[in-house]
Design a protein around this motif. Structure first.
Motif, mmCIF file in Angstrom:
data_model
loop_
_atom_site.group_PDB
_atom_site.id
_atom_site.type_symbol
_atom_site.label_atom_id
_atom_site.label_comp_id
_atom_site.label_asym_id
_atom_site.label_seq_id
_atom_site.Cartn_x
_atom_site.Cartn_y
_atom_site.Cartn_z
ATOM 1 N N THR A 165 0.788 -1.383 0.038
ATOM 2 C CA THR A 165 -0.083 -0.016 -0.128
ATOM 3 C C THR A 165 0.793 1.232 -0.049
ATOM 4 O O THR A 165 2.031 1.130 0.455
ATOM 5 C CB THR A 165 -0.920 0.211 1.280
ATOM 6 O OG1 THR A 165 -0.454 0.047 2.369
ATOM 7 C CG2 THR A 165 -1.905 -1.252 1.290
ATOM 8 N N VAL A 171 -0.118 9.062 0.492
ATOM 9 C CA VAL A 171 -1.287 8.739 0.097
ATOM 10 C C VAL A 171 -2.082 9.916 -0.383
ATOM 11 O O VAL A 171 -2.805 9.576 -1.659
ATOM 12 C CB VAL A 171 -2.006 8.219 1.589
ATOM 13 C CG1 VAL A 171 -3.707 7.965 1.014
ATOM 14 C CG2 VAL A 171 -1.369 6.863 1.686
ATOM 15 N N SER A 175 -3.570 10.139 -4.203
ATOM 16 C CA SER A 175 -4.967 10.098 -4.432
ATOM 17 C C SER A 175 -5.284 11.280 -5.303
ATOM 18 O O SER A 175 -6.419 11.386 -6.002
ATOM 19 C CB SER A 175 -5.734 10.214 -2.995
ATOM 20 O OG SER A 175 -5.357 9.212 -2.134
#
Length: 240
Positions: A165, A171, A175
């Protein structure tokens, strides 16, 4: 607000056309048959109904809501309530569309039925308020679908490609990139069509049909694996 506005618009449209009997003014008799079968034929009518059903069953954002539910019982209850509300509310757009046809049979693009009633039939202030409410509802639905696309890219495809991940510091950046890519792709698809029904039919036949079959087989067939899922998603893209 949006539901109340649509209901009010339908009521005012009914008053304007002279009640339910006025909805069929200038309309061919076959158009008022069940699913419009007498007008467009049995196969096209059933195909359109199937397209809509498959689109609802395969929508990724619905599946994400299922996964985030508190329990199976709460998910089933919420979807049952939603289905009943959808069933009742589906009558309103039909009334609005039929009333628009009766009031303005020369309207070239049926996608403008809602703006026509909002700007020509309803009081100016209320019409503008409903247009803004409709736009906000559209943006809300679009944001849910965009979030679903971002989640798929980050939580599924990225993990499949890298085996891990994204780190916490990446992140947000990843995103944002995924969001721009998702919205850009959706915009390209939308620009390729000038009709809502045509757009829905094309998208469902090329993309959501594979997702629907994949979801159904994954739910009810224990031997269904990831190779089969990929084949299910790819095969609808091949020309006949």
């Amino acid at each position: 607000m949006l539901f109340a506005g649509f209901i009010l618009m339908a009521i005012l449209a009914l008053i304007e056309v002279g009640g339910f009997s006025g909805l069929t003014t200038g309309m061919e008799a076959g158009a008022t048959s069940f699913l419009g079968i007498d007008q467009i034929g049995a196969l096209p009518a059933l195909s359109l109904a199937a397209v809509i059903a498959i689109g609802v069953l395969a929508t990724p954002s619905f599946r994400q809501r299922i996964y985030s539910g508190k329990s199976v019982k709460s998910v089933r209850r919420s979807f049952l309530i939603t289905g009943v509300l959808y069933l009742g509310f589906s009558i309103i757009p039909a009334i609005i569309g039929m009333a628009t046809h009766a009031l303005n049979p020369g309207l070239e693009n049926s996608n403008f039925a809602f703006p026509f009633l909002a700007t020509e039939i309803m009081p100016l202030g209320l019409g503008l308020l409903l247009l803004v409410a409709g736009l906000s509802a559209t943006m809300s639905s679009a944001s849910s679908d965009a979030i679903a696309g971002v989640s798929t890219l980050i939580r599924d495809l990225y993990v499949l490609a890298t085996g891990r991940t994204p780190s916490a510091r990446n992140v947000v950046r990843f995103s944002r990139i995924a969001l721009v890519a998702t919205i850009g792709l959706a915009l390209l698809f939308a620009l390729a069509s000038d009709n809502v029904i045509t757009y829905i039919t094309r998208m469902i036949s090329t993309i959501l049909s594979g997702l629907f079959v994949s979801a159904m087989l994954g739910r009810f067939w224990s031997r269904y694996n990831w190779q089969g899922a990929i084949a299910t998603l790819i095969l609808p893209q091949r020309p006949l």
